[in-house]
Design an enzyme around this catalytic site. Structure first.
Site, short mmCIF file in Angstrom:
data_model
loop_
_atom_site.label_atom_id
_atom_site.label_comp_id
_atom_site.label_asym_id
_atom_site.label_seq_id
_atom_site.Cartn_x
_atom_site.Cartn_y
_atom_site.Cartn_z
N SER A 76 1.13 -1.11 -0.08
CA SER A 76 -0.05 -0.02 -0.08
C SER A 76 0.77 1.22 0.16
CB SER A 76 -0.54 0.13 1.06
OG SER A 76 -1.91 -0.74 1.02
N LYS B 136 0.35 3.49 -2.88
CA LYS B 136 -0.74 4.68 -1.83
C LYS B 136 -0.10 6.29 -2.21
CE LYS B 136 -4.84 1.70 -1.00
NZ LYS B 136 -4.31 0.20 -0.30
N SER C 179 -6.87 3.94 3.85
CA SER C 179 -5.83 2.91 2.55
C SER C 179 -6.82 1.93 1.78
CB SER C 179 -4.91 2.24 2.92
OG SER C 179 -4.29 2.08 2.45
#
Length: 387
Positions: free
Chosen positions: A63, A66, A126
């Site tokens: 993640s 992101k 997230s």
């Protein structure tokens, strides 16, 4: 800079501008042992790498991806191609049900959700679902958005990164490095302060579901952490990008491939504490500062002020700024006319004999040609001068 001594030599050779004090040499211990597959500690302002290990080693981004997704959203908002109030219709591909067991904003297919909410859902919660929704809104699909991500990565200098999707779930060939993620974070903070500010938000509620930011260091009162992003997959382990400030210094850390959520926070904190304890960000020269007067031939005046155009900022061990030395090299003997801000050489900043920075030496004033008689006299003097 407290004391300046100029040893003048022949034009075109090295000039030493020494800024000495009798401060004892700083004792800086090695960086702490970090239990991670790769890591980096960077001074945000200078880009100086204070500590690192395997920082260029390819690693699954999870993640942390992101951060780039949020960066692009910020860029598109800045360009005006999208706005915070734009309604985004959630497609079946972006539906939360497509990402079971992963981090979500919990958006539902067919609903219209403003860009502002999706932006928060990506950065704070997230959300993989929100990432797909924004990829489709900006680029029409995940593939086209990945192309956009990679174009931005190249422009930032992320040479060992390849994105395949906007959320970071495992995909063939999708990799990044600790160094590249530090560069991305540096660009985000510098270029998009409004977008970056969302990374300090500790919680976000959407659809009556309250979620907390997974970056536990946001709650650590011993540090002034204001970002950045967590990441985890079974393949990549637990990763964390952090940024924190103290006494005018901002540090960026990236740890990748730790064993747990607790470990990624602990290892990041060790790096931050080390950086703040033993280093500082120092402005060696202010923008436009003049620090030496040099002979100029054939001009309306005999001396021209030389210095720097932009501020010179460096990372140093604490307490060592007064031990800096500046050596400069003129490209050639100075002859009129010279324009304001004209580059006439380079300055080399050293500490304990090691180069730590180099920057252009520029004129701090314009110098016009002198009269005919003045030029003749200067020509005669120059032949017998050692300047």
């Amino acid at each position: 800079m407290k004391k300046r001594v100029l040893n003048q030599l022949f034009a075109g050779s090295v000039f030493a501008l020494s800024l000495f004090s009798f401060t004892a040499t700083a004792v800086v211990p090695p960086a702490p042992s970090i239990n991670a597959r790769s890591y980096i500690l960077m001074d945000y302002t200078t880009g100086e790498i204070i500590a690192a290990s395997n920082e260029h080693e390819p690693h699954g981004p999870a993640s942390l991806t992101k951060v780039m997704t949020g960066y692009i959203i910020g860029k598109e908002l800045e360009r005006g191609t999208i706005s915070l109030t734009d309604p985004v219709t959630i497609s079946e591909r972006a539906w939360a049900r497509n990402f079971p067991g992963s981090s979500l904003m919990f958006i539902e297919v067919g609903r219209e959700v403003p860009v502002s909410e999706l932006q928060k859902g990506i950065i704070i919660s997230s959300g993989n679902d929100a990432s797909v929704a924004m990829a489709e809104h900006i680029a029409g699909g995940e593939g086209a958005f990945a192309d956009l991500m990679n174009a931005h990565a190249q422009s930032i200098g992320m040479q060992n990164t390849l994105f395949r999707n906007p959320h970071g779930l495992p995909a063939e060939g999708q990799v990044t490095t600790a160094f590249d993620m530090a560069l991305l974070t540096q660009a985000l903070i510098k270029e998009l302060p409004s977008a970056y500010a969302l990374h300090s938000e500790r919680e976000y509620t959407y659809n009556n579901i309250r979620q907390y930011n997974r970056n536990s260091l946001l709650w650590d009162r011993s540090l002034n952490v204001d970002g950045v992003k967590t990441g985890h997959t079974a393949e990549s382990g637990y990763s964390l990008i952090t940024s924190a400030t103290q006494d005018g210094m901002r540090l960026i850390t990236v740890v990748m491939g730790t064993q747990s959520e607790v470990a990624r926070a602990a290892e990041s904190k060790k790096l931050l504490n080390y950086g703040f304890r033993f280093y500082e960000t120092v402005t060696a020269y202010e923008a436009g500062e003049s620090f030496v007067s040099q002979r100029i031939w054939g001009g309306s005046i005999d001396q021209v002020e030389l210095g720097v155009q932009d501020a010179v900022v460096v990372t140093l061990p604490k307490g060592q700024r007064d031990r800096l030395e500046a050596n400069f090299v003129l490209d050639k003997p100075l002859e009129a006319p010279l324009a304001l801000g004209e580059t006439v050489g380079r300055v080399y900043l050293t500490l304990e004999g090691e180069d730590i920075a180099t920057f252009p030496l520029v004129t701090q004033q314009a110098v016009e040609r002198g009269g005919f008689f003045k030029r003749i006299m200067d020509n005669i003097k120059q032949r017998f001068s050692d300047e």
